[in-house]
Design a protein around this motif. Sequence first.
Motif, mmCIF file in Angstrom:
data_model
loop_
_atom_site.group_PDB
_atom_site.id
_atom_site.type_symbol
_atom_site.label_atom_id
_atom_site.label_comp_id
_atom_site.label_asym_id
_atom_site.label_seq_id
_atom_site.Cartn_x
_atom_site.Cartn_y
_atom_site.Cartn_z
ATOM 1 N N PHE A 290 0.772 -1.376 -0.048
ATOM 2 C CA PHE A 290 -0.055 -0.039 0.079
ATOM 3 C C PHE A 290 0.649 1.407 0.071
ATOM 4 C CE2 PHE A 290 -2.713 -3.338 2.017
ATOM 5 C CZ PHE A 290 -3.773 -3.273 0.973
ATOM 6 N N THR A 291 2.158 1.344 0.571
ATOM 7 C CA THR A 291 2.907 2.210 0.613
ATOM 8 C C THR A 291 4.572 2.159 -0.217
ATOM 9 O OG1 THR A 291 3.837 1.671 2.606
ATOM 10 C CG2 THR A 291 1.844 3.012 2.685
ATOM 11 N N THR A 292 4.664 1.101 -0.601
ATOM 12 C CA THR A 292 5.775 0.661 -1.116
ATOM 13 C C THR A 292 5.478 0.103 -2.471
ATOM 14 O OG1 THR A 292 7.018 0.599 1.103
ATOM 15 C CG2 THR A 292 8.352 -0.340 -0.916
ATOM 16 N N PRO A 293 6.211 0.884 -3.626
ATOM 17 C CA PRO A 293 6.218 0.205 -5.033
ATOM 18 C C PRO A 293 7.076 -1.173 -4.853
ATOM 19 C CG PRO A 293 6.882 2.512 -5.330
ATOM 20 C CD PRO A 293 6.838 2.152 -3.760
ATOM 21 N N VAL A 294 6.602 -2.314 -5.452
ATOM 22 C CA VAL A 294 7.356 -3.410 -5.528
ATOM 23 C C VAL A 294 8.044 -3.313 -6.929
ATOM 24 C CG1 VAL A 294 7.085 -5.941 -5.741
ATOM 25 C CG2 VAL A 294 5.631 -4.610 -4.450
ATOM 26 N N ASP A 295 9.607 -3.528 -6.805
ATOM 27 C CA ASP A 295 10.454 -3.764 -7.833
ATOM 28 C C ASP A 295 10.150 -5.072 -8.603
ATOM 29 O OD1 ASP A 295 12.531 -4.313 -9.792
ATOM 30 O OD2 ASP A 295 13.963 -3.274 -8.743
ATOM 31 N N LEU A 296 9.408 -5.478 -9.761
ATOM 32 C CA LEU A 296 8.934 -6.638 -10.083
ATOM 33 C C LEU A 296 10.278 -7.342 -10.655
ATOM 34 C CD1 LEU A 296 5.946 -5.841 -12.114
ATOM 35 C CD2 LEU A 296 6.188 -6.918 -9.876
ATOM 36 N N PHE A 297 11.579 -6.732 -10.822
ATOM 37 C CA PHE A 297 12.454 -7.451 -11.337
ATOM 38 C C PHE A 297 13.428 -7.515 -10.175
ATOM 39 C CE2 PHE A 297 11.339 -5.021 -14.783
ATOM 40 C CZ PHE A 297 11.298 -5.966 -16.137
ATOM 41 N N ALA A 298 12.954 -7.366 -9.056
ATOM 42 C CA ALA A 298 14.043 -7.687 -8.032
ATOM 43 C C ALA A 298 13.300 -8.733 -6.878
ATOM 44 C CB ALA A 298 14.461 -6.438 -7.092
ATOM 45 N N SER A 299 11.880 -8.546 -6.921
ATOM 46 C CA SER A 299 11.098 -9.306 -5.895
ATOM 47 C C SER A 299 9.905 -9.969 -6.655
ATOM 48 C CB SER A 299 10.218 -8.171 -5.200
ATOM 49 O OG SER A 299 11.297 -7.448 -4.124
ATOM 50 N N ALA A 300 9.134 -10.878 -6.158
ATOM 51 C CA ALA A 300 8.152 -11.427 -6.687
ATOM 52 C C ALA A 300 6.902 -11.186 -5.926
ATOM 53 C CB ALA A 300 8.317 -12.960 -6.379
ATOM 54 N N ILE A 301 5.841 -11.224 -6.762
ATOM 55 C CA ILE A 301 4.309 -10.982 -6.166
ATOM 56 C C ILE A 301 3.789 -12.362 -5.774
ATOM 57 C CG2 ILE A 301 1.994 -10.435 -6.624
ATOM 58 C CD1 ILE A 301 3.522 -8.086 -7.974
ATOM 59 N N ARG A 302 3.218 -12.650 -4.667
ATOM 60 C CA ARG A 302 2.751 -13.850 -4.302
ATOM 61 C C ARG A 302 1.314 -13.726 -4.147
ATOM 62 N NH1 ARG A 302 6.423 -17.036 -4.410
ATOM 63 N NH2 ARG A 302 7.829 -16.367 -2.870
ATOM 64 N N LEU A 303 0.267 -14.671 -4.735
ATOM 65 C CA LEU A 303 -1.078 -14.488 -4.568
ATOM 66 C C LEU A 303 -1.327 -15.812 -3.921
ATOM 67 C CD1 LEU A 303 -1.664 -13.984 -8.489
ATOM 68 C CD2 LEU A 303 -1.262 -12.255 -6.688
#
Length: 146
Positions: free
Chosen positions: A7-20
């Motif tokens: 909600f407050t920090t952009p996610v760097d998609l090339f350094a992190s992953a998004i988990r659903l």
Amino acid sequence: MAPIDLFTTPVDLFASAIRLYDDGTVRGEERRMTGDLDGWTVATFHVETDEDVHADHWEMHPGADEAVCVLAGGARLILRADADADADADAEAEAPERTVALGPGQAVIVPRGHWHRVELAAPSDLMSITLRGGTRLEKRRDGAEQ
């Protein structure tokens, strides 16, 4: 690494992953490609060479299909004909491979349990979406130069 506050920090998609997660939760997390992972993983990669995409290894996801997406650049997805995770060592050399060429904005769905690998046609941005729990890697045995 602690979960990222989406909600407050952009996610760097090339350094992190998004988990659903099954409960509807979405989190940005440390990127892990194998091991005991819950939920679906959305992972994005900037890759320059075949070594960056482990072209010398086959990969298989027993728990789910995988969407392999080319966002920019180009790649070839190679599917091994045998879907059996316990195929004998000679089966790989005898089994024909199927190759799917992908350009920018294209994706292919790899069925669960199918061994596959990626080769690059050019430096690329790729995205993978799958359940990573139980993912297996197997070194290619055909002696192909990479």
